[in-house]
Design a protein around this motif. Structure first.
Motif, PDB file in Angstrom:
ATOM      1  N   ILE A 108       0.834  -1.198   0.000  1.00 61.70           N
ATOM      2  CA  ILE A 108       0.000   0.000   0.000  1.00 61.70           C
ATOM      3  C   ILE A 108       0.871   1.251   0.000  1.00 61.70           C
ATOM      4  O   ILE A 108       0.381   2.359  -0.200  1.00 61.70           O
ATOM      5  CB  ILE A 108      -0.988   0.042   1.181  1.00 61.70           C
ATOM      6  CG1 ILE A 108      -0.269   0.229   2.520  1.00 61.70           C
ATOM      7  CG2 ILE A 108      -1.853  -1.180   1.218  1.00 61.70           C
ATOM      8  CD1 ILE A 108      -1.215   0.623   3.630  1.00 61.70           C
ATOM      9  N   SER A 109       2.178   1.040   0.173  1.00 63.83           N
ATOM     10  CA  SER A 109       3.103   2.160   0.072  1.00 63.83           C
ATOM     11  C   SER A 109       3.092   2.774  -1.321  1.00 63.83           C
ATOM     12  O   SER A 109       3.562   3.899  -1.515  1.00 63.83           O
ATOM     13  CB  SER A 109       4.523   1.696   0.412  1.00 63.83           C
ATOM     14  OG  SER A 109       4.838   0.502  -0.288  1.00 63.83           O
ATOM     15  N   ALA A 110       2.554   2.050  -2.303  1.00 64.67           N
ATOM     16  CA  ALA A 110       2.455   2.606  -3.656  1.00 64.67           C
ATOM     17  C   ALA A 110       1.532   3.814  -3.681  1.00 64.67           C
ATOM     18  O   ALA A 110       1.543   4.602  -4.625  1.00 64.67           O
ATOM     19  CB  ALA A 110       1.949   1.550  -4.634  1.00 64.67           C
ATOM     20  N   LEU A 111       0.719   3.976  -2.634  1.00 66.17           N
ATOM     21  CA  LEU A 111      -0.172   5.134  -2.567  1.00 66.17           C
ATOM     22  C   LEU A 111       0.569   6.400  -2.137  1.00 66.17           C
ATOM     23  O   LEU A 111       0.118   7.506  -2.422  1.00 66.17           O
ATOM     24  CB  LEU A 111      -1.311   4.874  -1.575  1.00 66.17           C
ATOM     25  CG  LEU A 111      -2.221   3.673  -1.853  1.00 66.17           C
ATOM     26  CD1 LEU A 111      -3.246   3.532  -0.734  1.00 66.17           C
ATOM     27  CD2 LEU A 111      -2.921   3.832  -3.187  1.00 66.17           C
ATOM     28  N   ASP A 158      -4.370   6.877  11.109  1.00 65.66           N
ATOM     29  CA  ASP A 158      -3.178   6.543  11.884  1.00 65.66           C
ATOM     30  C   ASP A 158      -2.600   5.203  11.445  1.00 65.66           C
ATOM     31  O   ASP A 158      -1.388   5.059  11.261  1.00 65.66           O
ATOM     32  CB  ASP A 158      -3.519   6.475  13.381  1.00 65.66           C
ATOM     33  CG  ASP A 158      -3.875   7.826  13.966  1.00 65.66           C
ATOM     34  OD1 ASP A 158      -3.043   8.750  13.881  1.00 65.66           O
ATOM     35  OD2 ASP A 158      -4.987   7.963  14.509  1.00 65.66           O
ATOM     36  N   LEU A 159      -3.476   4.231  11.285  1.00 61.13           N
ATOM     37  CA  LEU A 159      -3.029   2.891  10.908  1.00 61.13           C
ATOM     38  C   LEU A 159      -2.490   2.868   9.480  1.00 61.13           C
ATOM     39  O   LEU A 159      -1.386   2.366   9.227  1.00 61.13           O
ATOM     40  CB  LEU A 159      -4.188   1.897  11.043  1.00 61.13           C
ATOM     41  CG  LEU A 159      -3.899   0.468  10.569  1.00 61.13           C
ATOM     42  CD1 LEU A 159      -2.827  -0.179  11.434  1.00 61.13           C
ATOM     43  CD2 LEU A 159      -5.169  -0.368  10.588  1.00 61.13           C
ATOM     44  N   VAL A 163       1.388   1.952   8.108  1.00 62.86           N
ATOM     45  CA  VAL A 163       1.604   0.738   7.310  1.00 62.86           C
ATOM     46  C   VAL A 163       2.228   1.113   5.966  1.00 62.86           C
ATOM     47  O   VAL A 163       3.161   0.459   5.487  1.00 62.86           O
ATOM     48  CB  VAL A 163       0.288  -0.031   7.095  1.00 62.86           C
ATOM     49  CG1 VAL A 163       0.512  -1.215   6.156  1.00 62.86           C
ATOM     50  CG2 VAL A 163      -0.267  -0.528   8.422  1.00 62.86           C
ATOM     51  N   ALA A 164       1.731   2.179   5.353  1.00 60.74           N
ATOM     52  CA  ALA A 164       2.266   2.616   4.061  1.00 60.74           C
ATOM     53  C   ALA A 164       3.725   3.044   4.186  1.00 60.74           C
ATOM     54  O   ALA A 164       4.570   2.681   3.366  1.00 60.74           O
ATOM     55  CB  ALA A 164       1.422   3.761   3.508  1.00 60.74           C
ATOM     56  N   VAL A 182      10.328  -4.834   7.617  1.00 58.36           N
ATOM     57  CA  VAL A 182       8.968  -4.294   7.569  1.00 58.36           C
ATOM     58  C   VAL A 182       8.068  -4.895   8.629  1.00 58.36           C
ATOM     59  O   VAL A 182       7.447  -4.188   9.435  1.00 58.36           O
ATOM     60  CB  VAL A 182       8.347  -4.498   6.170  1.00 58.36           C
ATOM     61  CG1 VAL A 182       6.853  -4.153   6.198  1.00 58.36           C
ATOM     62  CG2 VAL A 182       9.060  -3.624   5.146  1.00 58.36           C
ATOM     63  N   HIS A 183       7.959  -6.217   8.655  1.00 59.34           N
ATOM     64  CA  HIS A 183       7.011  -6.847   9.567  1.00 59.34           C
ATOM     65  C   HIS A 183       7.463  -6.751  11.023  1.00 59.34           C
ATOM     66  O   HIS A 183       6.629  -6.659  11.929  1.00 59.34           O
ATOM     67  CB  HIS A 183       6.779  -8.307   9.161  1.00 59.34           C
ATOM     68  CG  HIS A 183       6.079  -8.421   7.846  1.00 59.34           C
ATOM     69  ND1 HIS A 183       4.738  -8.121   7.688  1.00 59.34           N
ATOM     70  CD2 HIS A 183       6.530  -8.758   6.613  1.00 59.34           C
ATOM     71  CE1 HIS A 183       4.392  -8.287   6.421  1.00 59.34           C
ATOM     72  NE2 HIS A 183       5.456  -8.655   5.747  1.00 59.34           N
ATOM     73  N   ARG A 184       8.763  -6.729  11.243  1.00 54.44           N
ATOM     74  CA  ARG A 184       9.283  -6.553  12.611  1.00 54.44           C
ATOM     75  C   ARG A 184       8.878  -5.189  13.159  1.00 54.44           C
ATOM     76  O   ARG A 184       8.326  -5.068  14.255  1.00 54.44           O
ATOM     77  CB  ARG A 184      10.805  -6.693  12.597  1.00 54.44           C
ATOM     78  CG  ARG A 184      11.472  -6.453  13.939  1.00 54.44           C
ATOM     79  CD  ARG A 184      12.987  -6.581  13.795  1.00 54.44           C
ATOM     80  NE  ARG A 184      13.653  -6.276  15.049  1.00 54.44           N
ATOM     81  CZ  ARG A 184      13.859  -7.149  16.030  1.00 54.44           C
ATOM     82  NH1 ARG A 184      13.397  -8.376  15.904  1.00 54.44           N
ATOM     83  NH2 ARG A 184      14.487  -6.805  17.131  1.00 54.44           N
ATOM     84  N   HIS A 185       9.097  -4.138  12.380  1.00 55.00           N
ATOM     85  CA  HIS A 185       8.779  -2.784  12.832  1.00 55.00           C
ATOM     86  C   HIS A 185       7.277  -2.536  12.858  1.00 55.00           C
ATOM     87  O   HIS A 185       6.779  -1.800  13.724  1.00 55.00           O
ATOM     88  CB  HIS A 185       9.484  -1.764  11.942  1.00 55.00           C
ATOM     89  CG  HIS A 185      10.975  -1.818  12.041  1.00 55.00           C
ATOM     90  ND1 HIS A 185      11.822  -1.219  11.134  1.00 55.00           N
ATOM     91  CD2 HIS A 185      11.777  -2.433  12.959  1.00 55.00           C
ATOM     92  CE1 HIS A 185      13.085  -1.444  11.494  1.00 55.00           C
ATOM     93  NE2 HIS A 185      13.071  -2.169  12.590  1.00 55.00           N
ATOM     94  N   LEU A 186       6.549  -3.169  11.929  1.00 56.45           N
ATOM     95  CA  LEU A 186       5.095  -3.041  11.938  1.00 56.45           C
ATOM     96  C   LEU A 186       4.517  -3.652  13.205  1.00 56.45           C
ATOM     97  O   LEU A 186       3.591  -3.091  13.811  1.00 56.45           O
ATOM     98  CB  LEU A 186       4.499  -3.711  10.700  1.00 56.45           C
ATOM     99  CG  LEU A 186       2.972  -3.690  10.579  1.00 56.45           C
ATOM    100  CD1 LEU A 186       2.420  -2.272  10.670  1.00 56.45           C
ATOM    101  CD2 LEU A 186       2.550  -4.351   9.269  1.00 56.45           C
TER     102      LEU A 186
END
Length: 214
Positions: A108-111, A158-159, A163-164, A182-186
């Motif tokens: 979703i970072s593509a946004l 906020d969420l 995530v993005a 990514v998943h560790r920090h998320l």
């Protein structure tokens, strides 16, 4: 009386090929927008997609059309992740967490780079895709709040913005190895969303509407 010779129809295969080409173009553009921003040259997108420049322009006559398609595709995938999560039973916060990790994998970072783009952000397709995402993610967060598991001072914005940002690597192909964090920090962020809150957040909860205004 002569019987007319049946006409050979070969339209089905070209349509299928055209669809696959379009999907490859959108996938390549999504990846490259994440890596380099929305101004990446069309010929570079064509090269990564494995198609010719003419094929890109035949599907997307201008950059705005391609940007809009990428944004819609990302939001549609995010909505599908949310629908799958909502269909699961069990712990409401864990459902929300699984969705967040799936959304990160869906890029979703593509946004993110789209905020500065000139395309029509009020296009009907975009409005519909955006409303669907916000409704579904809001429903997940409301469930977790109602269960007393999600702190009450956070909103959908906020969420989604975190995530993005976490799923977007720094610019440059050489930095893509950051994916392993990514998943560790998320998960660290998600742990901070749990109720009861251990601190008071500065500012106010961020809605998607507020994000669109900046």
């Amino acid at each position: 009386m002569q019987t007319a010779t049946p006409v050979q129809r070969r339209a089905s295969r070209p349509r299928a090929d055209a669809l696959r080409n379009r999907e490859r173009i959108v996938a390549a553009a999504r990846e490259m927008f994440v890596e380099f921003g929305p101004d990446v040259p069309f010929d570079e997108i064509a090269r990564r997609a494995g198609v010719g420049n003419a094929t890109v322009y035949r599907n997307f006559p201008d950059r705005d059309a391609l940007v809009r398609e990428v944004v819609c595709s990302v939001m549609d995938r995010t909505s599908e992740d949310a629908e799958r999560a909502l269909a699961e039973s069990g712990d409401a916060f864990e459902v929300l967490s699984r969705f967040a990790h799936a959304a990160a994998d869906g890029r979703i970072s593509a946004l993110c780079p789209m905020a500065a783009s000139t395309f029509d952000k009020h296009h009907p397709d975009l409005e519909a895709a955006r409303e669907r995402v916000e409704r579904l993610v809001g429903e997940m967060m409301d469930r977790a709040k109602a269960a007393g598991q999600l702190r009450p001072d956070v909103e959908v914005g906020d969420l989604m913005v975190v995530v993005a940002q976490l799923s977007r690597p720094p610019a440059g192909v050489g930095c893509l190895s950051v994916d392993r964090f990514v998943h560790r920090h998320l998960q660290l962020f998600l742990d901070g969303l749990r109720a009861p809150a251990r601190s008071t957040l500065p500012g106010s909860a961020v809605t998607m509407e507020e994000l669109r205004q900046h």
